[in-house]
Design a protein around this motif. Structure first.
Motif, PDB file in Angstrom:
ATOM      1  N   ASP A   1       0.654  -1.199   0.162  1.00 44.32           N
ATOM      2  CA  ASP A   1       0.042   0.322  -0.355  1.00 44.32           C
ATOM      3  C   ASP A   1       1.107   1.182  -0.250  1.00 44.32           C
ATOM      4  OD1 ASP A   1      -2.512  -1.536   0.120  1.00 44.32           O
ATOM      5  OD2 ASP A   1      -2.770  -1.497   2.622  1.00 44.32           O
ATOM      6  N   LYS A   2       2.243   1.611   1.575  1.00 44.68           N
ATOM      7  CA  LYS A   2       3.012   2.029   0.723  1.00 44.68           C
ATOM      8  C   LYS A   2       3.348   2.894  -0.621  1.00 44.68           C
ATOM      9  CE  LYS A   2       3.516   2.522   5.907  1.00 44.68           C
ATOM     10  NZ  LYS A   2       4.967   2.053   6.935  1.00 44.68           N
ATOM     11  N   LEU A   3       4.063   2.147  -1.070  1.00 48.37           N
ATOM     12  CA  LEU A   3       4.138   1.975  -2.120  1.00 48.37           C
ATOM     13  C   LEU A   3       3.459   2.612  -3.322  1.00 48.37           C
ATOM     14  CD1 LEU A   3       6.642  -1.366  -3.010  1.00 48.37           C
ATOM     15  CD2 LEU A   3       7.547   0.765  -2.406  1.00 48.37           C
TER      16      LEU A   3
ATOM     17  N   GLN B   1       3.428   5.743  -5.978  1.00 50.94           N
ATOM     18  CA  GLN B   1       3.309   5.435  -6.937  1.00 50.94           C
ATOM     19  C   GLN B   1       4.713   5.306  -7.567  1.00 50.94           C
ATOM     20  OE1 GLN B   1       1.485   8.334  -9.510  1.00 50.94           O
ATOM     21  NE2 GLN B   1      -0.291   8.224  -8.663  1.00 50.94           N
ATOM     22  N   HIS B   2       5.496   4.489  -6.402  1.00 46.55           N
ATOM     23  CA  HIS B   2       6.906   4.175  -6.954  1.00 46.55           C
ATOM     24  C   HIS B   2       7.095   3.278  -7.539  1.00 46.55           C
ATOM     25  CE1 HIS B   2       7.694   7.193  -4.332  1.00 46.55           C
ATOM     26  NE2 HIS B   2       7.478   7.111  -3.085  1.00 46.55           N
ATOM     27  N   ARG B   3       7.891   2.751  -8.112  1.00 49.01           N
ATOM     28  CA  ARG B   3       7.911   1.108  -9.388  1.00 49.01           C
ATOM     29  C   ARG B   3       9.437   0.504  -8.009  1.00 49.01           C
ATOM     30  NH1 ARG B   3      10.935   3.065 -13.099  1.00 49.01           N
ATOM     31  NH2 ARG B   3      13.058   2.337 -12.454  1.00 49.01           N
ATOM     32  N   LEU B   4       9.096  -0.723  -7.527  1.00 51.94           N
ATOM     33  CA  LEU B   4       9.918  -1.699  -7.068  1.00 51.94           C
ATOM     34  C   LEU B   4      10.637  -2.366  -7.793  1.00 51.94           C
ATOM     35  CD1 LEU B   4      10.860  -2.311  -3.455  1.00 51.94           C
ATOM     36  CD2 LEU B   4       9.173  -3.782  -4.465  1.00 51.94           C
TER      37      LEU B   4
ATOM     38  N   ASN C   1       9.851   2.753   4.842  1.00 49.92           N
ATOM     39  CA  ASN C   1      11.044   4.800   5.149  1.00 49.92           C
ATOM     40  C   ASN C   1      11.588   5.192   3.726  1.00 49.92           C
ATOM     41  OD1 ASN C   1      12.211   5.994   7.390  1.00 49.92           O
ATOM     42  ND2 ASN C   1      14.102   5.828   5.635  1.00 49.92           N
ATOM     43  N   ALA C   2      11.704   4.285   3.085  1.00 46.00           N
ATOM     44  CA  ALA C   2      12.659   4.720   1.926  1.00 46.00           C
ATOM     45  C   ALA C   2      10.896   4.910   0.741  1.00 46.00           C
ATOM     46  CB  ALA C   2      12.904   3.051   0.745  1.00 46.00           C
ATOM     47  N   ALA C   3       9.806   4.351   0.794  1.00 40.65           N
ATOM     48  CA  ALA C   3       8.330   4.786   0.146  1.00 40.65           C
ATOM     49  C   ALA C   3       8.571   6.079   0.485  1.00 40.65           C
ATOM     50  CB  ALA C   3       7.675   4.104   0.180  1.00 40.65           C
ATOM     51  N   LYS C   4       8.174   6.647   2.357  1.00 38.94           N
ATOM     52  CA  LYS C   4       7.334   8.168   2.612  1.00 38.94           C
ATOM     53  C   LYS C   4       8.537   8.331   1.998  1.00 38.94           C
ATOM     54  CE  LYS C   4       6.908   9.596   7.415  1.00 38.94           C
ATOM     55  NZ  LYS C   4       7.866   9.222   8.894  1.00 38.94           N
ATOM     56  N   PHE C   5      10.127   8.719   1.936  1.00 38.76           N
ATOM     57  CA  PHE C   5      10.517  10.042   2.118  1.00 38.76           C
ATOM     58  C   PHE C   5      11.426   9.565   0.494  1.00 38.76           C
ATOM     59  CE2 PHE C   5      10.686   9.589   6.068  1.00 38.76           C
ATOM     60  CZ  PHE C   5      10.698  10.944   6.975  1.00 38.76           C
ATOM     61  N   THR C   6      10.903   9.046  -0.496  1.00 38.64           N
ATOM     62  CA  THR C   6      10.579   9.710  -2.042  1.00 38.64           C
ATOM     63  C   THR C   6       9.549  10.215  -2.238  1.00 38.64           C
ATOM     64  OG1 THR C   6      12.327   7.665  -1.573  1.00 38.64           O
ATOM     65  CG2 THR C   6      10.829   7.986  -3.554  1.00 38.64           C
TER      66      THR C   6
ATOM     67  N   VAL D   1      12.372   2.729  -5.208  1.00 35.61           N
ATOM     68  CA  VAL D   1      12.791   1.520  -4.263  1.00 35.61           C
ATOM     69  C   VAL D   1      13.776   0.134  -4.609  1.00 35.61           C
ATOM     70  CG1 VAL D   1      11.917   0.547  -2.143  1.00 35.61           C
ATOM     71  CG2 VAL D   1      11.061   2.945  -2.926  1.00 35.61           C
ATOM     72  N   SER D   2      14.934  -0.219  -4.278  1.00 38.08           N
ATOM     73  CA  SER D   2      15.847  -1.077  -5.122  1.00 38.08           C
ATOM     74  C   SER D   2      15.797  -1.641  -3.893  1.00 38.08           C
ATOM     75  CB  SER D   2      16.654  -1.087  -5.659  1.00 38.08           C
ATOM     76  OG  SER D   2      16.760   0.042  -6.767  1.00 38.08           O
ATOM     77  N   ILE D   3      15.194  -3.449  -3.520  1.00 36.75           N
ATOM     78  CA  ILE D   3      15.897  -3.834  -2.353  1.00 36.75           C
ATOM     79  C   ILE D   3      16.640  -4.534  -3.678  1.00 36.75           C
ATOM     80  CG2 ILE D   3      14.779  -6.345  -1.278  1.00 36.75           C
ATOM     81  CD1 ILE D   3      11.979  -4.669  -1.135  1.00 36.75           C
TER      82      ILE D   3
END
Length: 524
Positions: free
Chosen positions: A250-252, A256-259, A287-292, A298-300
């Motif tokens: 949901d956060k990603l 609208q971030h690409r994982l 945290n990464a999604a929040k501050f982008t 966002v890369s794992i």
């Protein structure tokens, strides 16, 4: 010292010559006389035959006036008995001693000293007395006492914080429970009404968000106090990543971030709590999604490093300032307070992620080249090398019939919403607002499930469950404790009191479904 003592002047250090160079002995006396320490010599525990001139400077009295037992008048009354006892024991055993004591200064102030005494021996090895020196340690002692007081105050503050957060979680969960139950009832009633569907979705989202905030507060407090209980088992890293991605979906999507996920073909395993490790990784992803701030990446990544495995979460977002980087994992720390408030959150996610990793023998580290250049968090864990054992497939239970349910809850809204939910699922429900009412209705209700709030007025749930078990003896009943307190201690206490299950408000439909299945299985 193996020098022979001249018994004609036993108290004078210069007399400890025994054929040695007299000038050297006099030199030793001069050193003792002019040293800032309070030097002394004695042949009996309570009697000092010789005192250095520094005693006179410190006490304001002539050194000759302090010889014999007179020096004891300078010792603080609270320290005198202990001081003489230690000296007496050491003299008798012919062993050196060290003790802390307070001595009165010429202005009446007592200051702390450390007094060291050693044995004087003659040429034949026999003890001829003691010599010693008392060194002023008052400032050090005051610092130690101040540090001890502050440490005690910090521990008290930490304990009060834990108690406050436990109470806060309870008070927040109480109103959350009827709201969550009402949303569940709406799901049953909404059918094709789009307005009810939208209202129910809003309720569920906000209840879920508030519930997660409460859980984070409780979790980080438990973690700081070492109270998180872990179910340690062999788990795969790709399983942790999959679970964390699902938790962060949901956060990603909201940003609208690409994982991007890069997991090696090699299966890597660690020993630990699958749920907690997924939670730690999900906190880093969140945290990464929040501050982008704009749609970004966002890369794992997962890589093996000797005997550890590294799970990295990299983002293209705000980045971390160099002066804030050392504080990134501190509780409630947030780099930009104004911005962080607009984004929500309390600054506990990173703290909790690191503590969970540390409880598994690992850690979390933060890296960033500065503001606007993104950041990277690496969670590393000790690696297991063995192949996993095959696990038997679980056989799901099926709910084949409705149950008779007794709900004991003093909160009217929570009671009514839970009653509606259970009845809409086809169960036969009885309710009670107090322990006394529950005991009065128990026999007639003949319940298969008892949902009992712990914090009841008068007789609490811990005592009530024992009374209900006695009253319903011989009947297959599942007793479930329902509470807003979620600590491990509360769960242990509930199970020890006689409950079969422990449910935390707000109650999840899945938890209630599992409880119903358990009751049906027990009856069968």
């Amino acid at each position: 010292m193996a020098e022979e003592v001249n018994t004609s002047h036993p108290a004078n250090p210069a007399a400890v010559a025994g054929g040695a160079d007299r000038g050297f002995a006099e030199h030793l006396e001069a050193v003792a006389a002019n040293a800032p320490a309070l030097s002394w010599s004695a042949t009996r525990p309570q009697v000092n035959e010789w005192l250095s001139p520094s005693w006179a400077a410190y006490s304001g009295m002539a050194a000759s006036a302090l010889t014999g037992e007179a020096w004891t008048r300078l010792v603080h009354p609270e320290d005198l008995e202990r001081c003489l006892g230690i000296r007496a024991t050491s003299f008798e055993a012919e062993r050196p001693f060290t003790l802390d004591l307070r001595l009165r200064r010429h202005d009446g102030e007592y200051r702390w000293f450390v007094d060291n005494g050693i044995v004087l021996r003659g040429a034949d090895g026999s003890a001829a007395g003691f010599v010693g020196s008392a060194v002023d340690i008052h400032e050090r002692k005051m610092l130690e006492e101040t540090l001890a007081e502050r440490t005690q105050a910090l521990r008290l503050a930490e304990r009060r914080q834990g108690q406050f957060l436990a109470m806060l979680s309870h008070e927040l969960r109480n109103p959350l429970a009827p709201i969550a139950n009402a949303a569940s009832v709406l799901r049953t009633l909404e059918h094709s009404n789009p307005i009810l569907v939208r209202l129910r979705e809003i309720l569920e989202r906000q209840v879920g968000r508030l519930g997660r905030l409460v859980e984070e507060l409780i979790d980080v407090t438990r973690a700081a106090q070492g109270q998180i209980s872990l179910v340690r088992e062999r788990i795969s890293i790709d399983g942790i990543v999959q679970a964390a991605v699902a938790m962060s979906h949901d956060k990603l999507n909201a940003g609208q971030h690409r994982l991007e996920v890069d997991v090696p073909d090699e299966r890597l395993f660690v020993r630990g709590d699958a749920g907690r490790l997924a939670q730690a990784l999900a906190n880093l992803i969140g945290n990464a999604a929040k501050f982008t701030f704009e749609p970004g990446v966002v890369s794992i990544g997962v890589r093996r490093a000797a005997k550890t495995v590294h799970l990295s979460v990299r983002d293209s977002g705000q980045g971390i300032a160099a002066d804030f980087l050392p504080h990134a994992f501190e509780l409630f720390a947030q780099q930009d307070q104004t911005l962080a408030r607009s984004l929500g959150g309390m600054g506990v996610g990173l703290t909790l992620a690191r503590r969970i990793a540390q409880l598994h023998g690992g850690d979390v580290e933060a890296f960033s080249e500065g503001i606007g250049k993104g950041s990277e968090f690496i969670l590393w864990l000790p690696l297991l090398a063995e192949e996993p054992a095959a696990l038997p497939a679980a056989t799901p239970l099926r709910l084949g019939e409705s149950c008779r349910v007794l709900i004991v809850e003093d909160n009217a809204d929570a009671l009514e919403s839970l009653r509606l939910q259970m009845e809409l699922w086809g169960n036969e429900v009885s309710t009670a607002r107090s322990a006394e009412e529950a005991l009065a209705k128990a026999a007639a209700a003949n319940p298969q499930i008892v949902l009992c709030d712990i914090g009841l007025p008068g007789m609490d749930g811990y005592r009530l469950v024992a009374a209900l078990r006695k009253k319903l003896a011989g009947s297959p009943v599942v007793f479930a404790a329902v509470t807003g307190y979620a600590s491990g201690d509360e769960q242990e206490r509930a199970l020890a009191a006689g409950f079969d299950s422990f449910l935390v408000k707000p109650l999840e439909p899945e938890s209630l479904t599992r409880l119903l299945r358990s009751a049906v299985s027990r009856v069968a």
